[in-house]
Scaffold this active site. Structure first.
Site, PDB file in Angstrom:
ATOM      1  CB  CYS A 271      -0.992  -0.026   1.153  1.00 55.31           C
ATOM      2  SG  CYS A 271      -2.378   1.107   0.911  1.00 55.31           S
ATOM      3  CG  HIS A 368      -4.331  -3.654   2.267  1.00 52.58           C
ATOM      4  ND1 HIS A 368      -3.594  -3.360   3.403  1.00 52.58           N
ATOM      5  CD2 HIS A 368      -4.633  -2.465   1.696  1.00 52.58           C
ATOM      6  CE1 HIS A 368      -3.472  -2.051   3.509  1.00 52.58           C
ATOM      7  NE2 HIS A 368      -4.088  -1.481   2.492  1.00 52.58           N
ATOM      8  CD  GLU A 370      -3.324  -6.438   4.861  1.00 50.58           C
ATOM      9  OE1 GLU A 370      -3.949  -5.360   4.991  1.00 50.58           O
ATOM     10  OE2 GLU A 370      -2.486  -6.621   3.958  1.00 50.58           O
TER      11      GLU A 370
END
Length: 414
Positions: A271, A368, A370
């Site tokens: 990011c 992202h 995750e």
């Protein structure tokens, strides 16, 4: 560095009671929405943005990348399953203001520890419900993310608009220093330690740390002002650049540190970290019209044509053409760090979503992996980072190919 700071528990509800009464949302172009208060009393300004996720509101609320933003959820009913300690992405709610069509009156989940309204009130966050969030979202898509004011106190449109136009725009705001860790700390690897990683915290989500440690990485979390020499003192195997809020062009220390360590320490950015890597490589960044915020963004992995469905939260992006002279269809020769490929691209608007350096061990993604909240298509990237560190330890200096990730559907190269 004596270990990670303790997790902050959800408030018990013994603080502020949710405010009941009228609330006003005013955009900088004068567009007005009247509704009902669902959080704390007060007046706030920030950048109005929207998130298209149907769930994951707690992760959105507690993501430091939403600092100084008034976030509108496009899902019509928010708060159904409450909030809890386990899903916190930081130690507090980070948004400046929160906008929903309707907030749940009570949560319905065995995991719930607090309801949405009480959580907003305890965090002293102003919220509003009962407005036409479809109209708001369409307006922001057409006109772009813009400054806004949200108040339960100032209910006169002109008076609140005066505060809005006096507030700073997101372009030019350095916010990483507001959300970074005040002091270094260490999170041990899960199981046997394989690597020591220096992770510069520009607003890092807790789930990112968890996935790094699952790869056997001992994570040394460092403030955003950390210098290259301070990183070198740790003798890390790798460098991680985290997500975070604000304009990447203003994060001078992070850009300088990344630039100094490129080619010296294998680097992975997510990011804001991707934008900082891009700027360290010589590229410019620019502000998107309304940004990418949601959990179903299609991203093309150019290496093999796989399309990943990904989670996003960014309002800025790297301008590919500014990396340097184009040497092939998707690669550019930088001034100081060799050739860099645009490895991933958003299929909705062709925005750069990933960079891979051919001549130095560094790569990044704008989205992202995750996925908190969101799909898990891109979690293989943490294993790719571990693979890069292992190959570097063995003396292989090239970046190499990424381990294959899961395929949801395929698409041709652009």
């Amino acid at each position: 560095m004596n270990g990670a700071p303790p997790l902050t528990a959800m408030p018990t509800g013994a603080g502020l009671r949710p405010h009941a009464g009228p609330a006003l949302l005013v955009l900088e172009d004068g567009t007005t929405f009247r509704g009902r208060s669902i959080g704390a009393p007060g007046t706030v300004t920030g950048e109005a943005v929207f998130n298209t996720g149907m769930a994951g509101y707690q992760e959105v609320l507690t993501d430091p990348s939403y600092r100084r933003q008034i976030v509108a959820m496009t899902a019509p009913h928010v708060g159904n399953y409450g909030l809890n300690d386990a899903d916190m992405e930081s130690d507090r709610i980070q948004v400046s203001g929160y906008v929903v069509k309707e907030a749940a009156r009570r949560p319905s989940s065995w995991r719930a520890e607090q309801d949405l309204r009480t959580a907003l009130a305890d965090a002293e966050v102003v919220g509003i419900e009962g407005i036409d969030t479809r109209r708001l979202t369409r307006h922001l898509r057409q006109r772009g993310a813009m400054r806004a004011g949200l108040s339960t106190e100032v209910l006169d449109v002109d008076a609140l608009l005066e505060q809005v136009v006096a507030a700073p725009p997101m372009e030019g705001l350095e916010l990483a220093s507001e959300v970074t860790t005040p002091a270094p700390y260490v999170v041990p690897a899960e199981g046997q330690r394989r690597f020591r990683v220096a992770a510069i915290d520009f607003g890092m989500k807790r789930s990112i740390i968890r996935y790094l440690t699952e790869q056997g990485m001992e994570v040394h979390v460092l403030p955003s002002s950390t210098t290259a020499d301070q990183v070198r003192e740790l003798a890390p195997d790798g460098l991680f650049l985290s997500n975070g809020p604000g304009d990447p062009a203003t994060v001078a220390a992070g850009i300088a540190t990344t630039n100094a360590l490129l080619g010296e320490i294998p680097t992975f950015g997510i990011c804001l970290g991707s934008q900082l890597l891009g700027r360290a490589l010589g590229a410019d960044t620019y502000k998107l019209t309304f940004g990418h915020r949601g959990v179903n963004q299609p991203v093309l992995r150019r290496e093999d044509g796989v399309v990943e469905i990904t989670s996003h939260n960014h309002g800025f992006a790297v301008r590919a053409s500014s990396l340097g002279e184009q040497v092939d269809r998707h690669a550019f020769a930088t001034a100081d760090h060799g050739v860099v490929e645009v490895s991933h691209v958003n299929l909705n608007d062709d925005v750069v979503e990933g960079l891979t350096a051919r001549d130095v061990p560094a790569f990044s993604v704008q989205y992202h992996p995750e996925s908190a909240p969101g799909p898990s298509d891109a979690r293989y990237l943490f294993a790719r980072f571990a693979d890069l560190l292992e190959r570097t330890q063995r003396g292989h200096t090239g970046n190499g190919a990424a381990p294959s990730g899961p395929s949801t559907r395929t698409g041709g190269d652009r």
